[in-house]
Design a protein around this motif. Structure first.
Motif, PDB file in Angstrom:
ATOM      1  N   ILE A   1     -13.270 -35.471 -34.424  1.00  0.00           N
ATOM      2  CA  ILE A   1     -13.719 -35.176 -35.788  1.00  0.00           C
ATOM      3  C   ILE A   1     -12.668 -34.361 -36.537  1.00  0.00           C
ATOM      4  CG2 ILE A   1     -15.450 -33.953 -37.151  1.00  0.00           C
ATOM      5  CD1 ILE A   1     -17.510 -34.778 -35.017  1.00  0.00           C
ATOM      6  N   LYS A   2     -12.042 -33.409 -35.856  1.00  0.00           N
ATOM      7  CA  LYS A   2     -10.969 -32.641 -36.499  1.00  0.00           C
ATOM      8  C   LYS A   2      -9.783 -33.543 -36.861  1.00  0.00           C
ATOM      9  CE  LYS A   2     -11.982 -28.090 -34.497  1.00  0.00           C
ATOM     10  NZ  LYS A   2     -11.530 -27.032 -33.544  1.00  0.00           N
ATOM     11  N   GLY A   3      -9.466 -34.488 -35.988  1.00  0.00           N
ATOM     12  CA  GLY A   3      -8.375 -35.418 -36.270  1.00  0.00           C
ATOM     13  C   GLY A   3      -8.683 -36.309 -37.455  1.00  0.00           C
ATOM     14  N   ILE A   4      -9.928 -36.767 -37.546  1.00  0.00           N
ATOM     15  CA  ILE A   4     -10.336 -37.596 -38.687  1.00  0.00           C
ATOM     16  C   ILE A   4     -10.259 -36.791 -39.978  1.00  0.00           C
ATOM     17  CG2 ILE A   4     -12.290 -38.805 -39.736  1.00  0.00           C
ATOM     18  CD1 ILE A   4     -13.190 -39.479 -36.836  1.00  0.00           C
ATOM     19  N   LYS A   5     -10.776 -35.569 -39.946  1.00  0.00           N
ATOM     20  CA  LYS A   5     -10.757 -34.709 -41.133  1.00  0.00           C
ATOM     21  C   LYS A   5      -9.326 -34.484 -41.610  1.00  0.00           C
ATOM     22  CE  LYS A   5     -12.431 -31.601 -44.049  1.00  0.00           C
ATOM     23  NZ  LYS A   5     -13.250 -31.990 -45.219  1.00  0.00           N
ATOM     24  N   SER A   6      -8.439 -34.185 -40.686  1.00  0.00           N
ATOM     25  CA  SER A   6      -7.042 -33.945 -41.043  1.00  0.00           C
ATOM     26  C   SER A   6      -6.407 -35.188 -41.660  1.00  0.00           C
ATOM     27  CB  SER A   6      -6.259 -33.498 -39.807  1.00  0.00           C
ATOM     28  OG  SER A   6      -4.886 -33.360 -40.088  1.00  0.00           O
ATOM     29  N   SER A   7      -6.682 -36.351 -41.078  1.00  0.00           N
ATOM     30  CA  SER A   7      -6.111 -37.602 -41.595  1.00  0.00           C
ATOM     31  C   SER A   7      -6.670 -37.937 -42.970  1.00  0.00           C
ATOM     32  CB  SER A   7      -6.379 -38.744 -40.615  1.00  0.00           C
ATOM     33  OG  SER A   7      -5.703 -38.536 -39.391  1.00  0.00           O
ATOM     34  N   MET A   8      -7.951 -37.681 -43.185  1.00  0.00           N
ATOM     35  CA  MET A   8      -8.545 -37.908 -44.505  1.00  0.00           C
ATOM     36  C   MET A   8      -7.860 -37.048 -45.560  1.00  0.00           C
ATOM     37  SD  MET A   8     -12.623 -38.132 -43.551  1.00  0.00           S
ATOM     38  CE  MET A   8     -13.046 -37.527 -45.177  1.00  0.00           C
TER      39      MET A   8
END
Length: 375
Positions: A120-127
């Protein structure tokens, strides 16, 4: 942008926007005929959508007496949405605009797919990175769609997943995703997300009712009736694996089973993503696997045809295009020979999805658009 109920557009406004999306540069006079609403209502709705900066209008060139009509188009950058697809070995992220144009898609590379916090942290960062790169204002991001492999377990946001995603199984996903990604999040399984993408940018343009075969690590499907997904009482419509008995499951057209067959022939491909990159129809074991799964694939096609009466059955998911062709060719006569003197029901066309790669993240991104702005 939202009203007091959290809506971006009313039901009639969504109807107008959906018609304009499907008929770019439609004139306001013709739009009235499509809606079934009065001319005064359509004019009022169009004026409201223009004031909300969702729609733009241009005067047609005058070619006769009277006032020229307005031509209507969506404002592409009026709204954006992110879509996430969590597969057994990859996470894919898509960014789309109001016209349902995919601006960018990218892979997020987490260190451990089974660690929800890291993912989830990786997705947030990529967004955040993609929004900044494409100058997308935060207030124009209307939501996030999240697609995951598996079927639902008694709640809209609880899924039974494959073993590779066991830490995502049987837990409410919305509280975690809404708390980190966006205030407005929708969850769906990957097969239905694929089918939703097809409704707006693929087969749905010419087929209002179709079935979608999603060849992923597992095997699932989506059912579209009159342009809308069929969900069912338990929200598991299209869970095609349940057609087969337990002893038939290893012979279903699931790409995870193909990986096993390839390993048995000495070909070490370790993920579905790697299969997409390296696939060759002449690989040892591929033809044998296609022959093995064809009877069960034909059974699935007959069942979908008998129950849902689609005009088309779309072959898609993560299967490489050449493999989709092989499966369609192998299933070219799923109904078998029959007496030519007996009139048969209409049969669906078997077609390959033209959307490149796995469309689940694309379809997931369309969920917020469809739920709040289009139909």
């Amino acid at each position: 942008m939202r009203d007091r109920q959290g809506r971006i557009a009313t039901e009639n406004e969504r109807l107008v926007l959906d018609i304009v999306h499907r008929n770019p540069e439609i004139s306001r006079s013709i739009l009235t005929k499509h809606t079934g609403l009065t001319q005064q209502s359509v004019h009022r709705i169009v004026d409201s959508l223009i004031s909300k900066n969702l729609l733009k209008a241009d005067r047609e060139t005058k070619s006769g007496p009277g006032q020229p009509s307005l031509t209507l188009t969506l404002i592409d950058d009026a709204a954006f949405a992110f879509g996430v697809s969590l597969n057994t070995d990859t996470i894919q992220l898509s960014l789309v605009n109001l016209s349902c144009t995919q601006i960018i898609d990218t892979y997020v590379e987490p260190t451990n797919l089974n660690n929800r916090d890291i993912v989830i942290k990786g997705i947030k960062s990529s967004m955040e990175r993609l929004a900044e790169e494409h100058s997308v204002p935060t207030n124009k991001i209307v939501g996030v769609g999240f697609a995951i492999t598996g079927y639902r377990l008694g709640a809209p946001d609880k899924f039974h997943t494959s073993s590779q995603l066991s830490e995502w199984a049987n837990i409410p996903l919305l509280p975690e995703l809404t708390g980190h990604l966006h205030d407005h999040v929708w969850v769906e399984n990957n097969a239905n997300a694929n089918a939703i993408a097809e409704t707006l940018v693929g087969a749905g343009r010419t087929h209002a009712s179709f079935s979608y075969l999603s060849f992923n690590y597992g095997f699932g499907g989506g059912i579209i009736i009159d342009g809308r997904p069929l969900t069912g009482a338990h929200m598991n419509a299209g869970e095609l694996g349940t057609i087969l008995t337990p002893d038939q499951m290893t012979s279903r057209p699931a790409l995870g089973e193909l990986l096993i067959r390839l390993k048995n022939h000495g070909i070490n491909i370790n993920s579905i993503r790697e299969l997409a990159e390296k696939f060759d129809p002449n690989m040892p074991g591929v033809r044998e696997w296609v022959d093995e799964v064809t009877p069960h694939l034909n059974l699935t096609i007959r069942a979908l045809s008998a129950i849902t009466d689609p005009s088309a059955i779309v072959f898609g998911g993560e299967a490489p295009p050449a493999l989709r062709d092989m499966l369609i060719n192998a299933s070219s006569n799923p109904f078998g020979d029959h007496d030519p003197t007996v009139r048969s029901p209409s049969r669906p066309s078997l077609i390959k999805s033209d959307i490149d790669g796995d469309a689940a993240s694309f379809g997931a991104a369309l969920l917020p658009i469809k739920q709040q702005i289009l139909l």
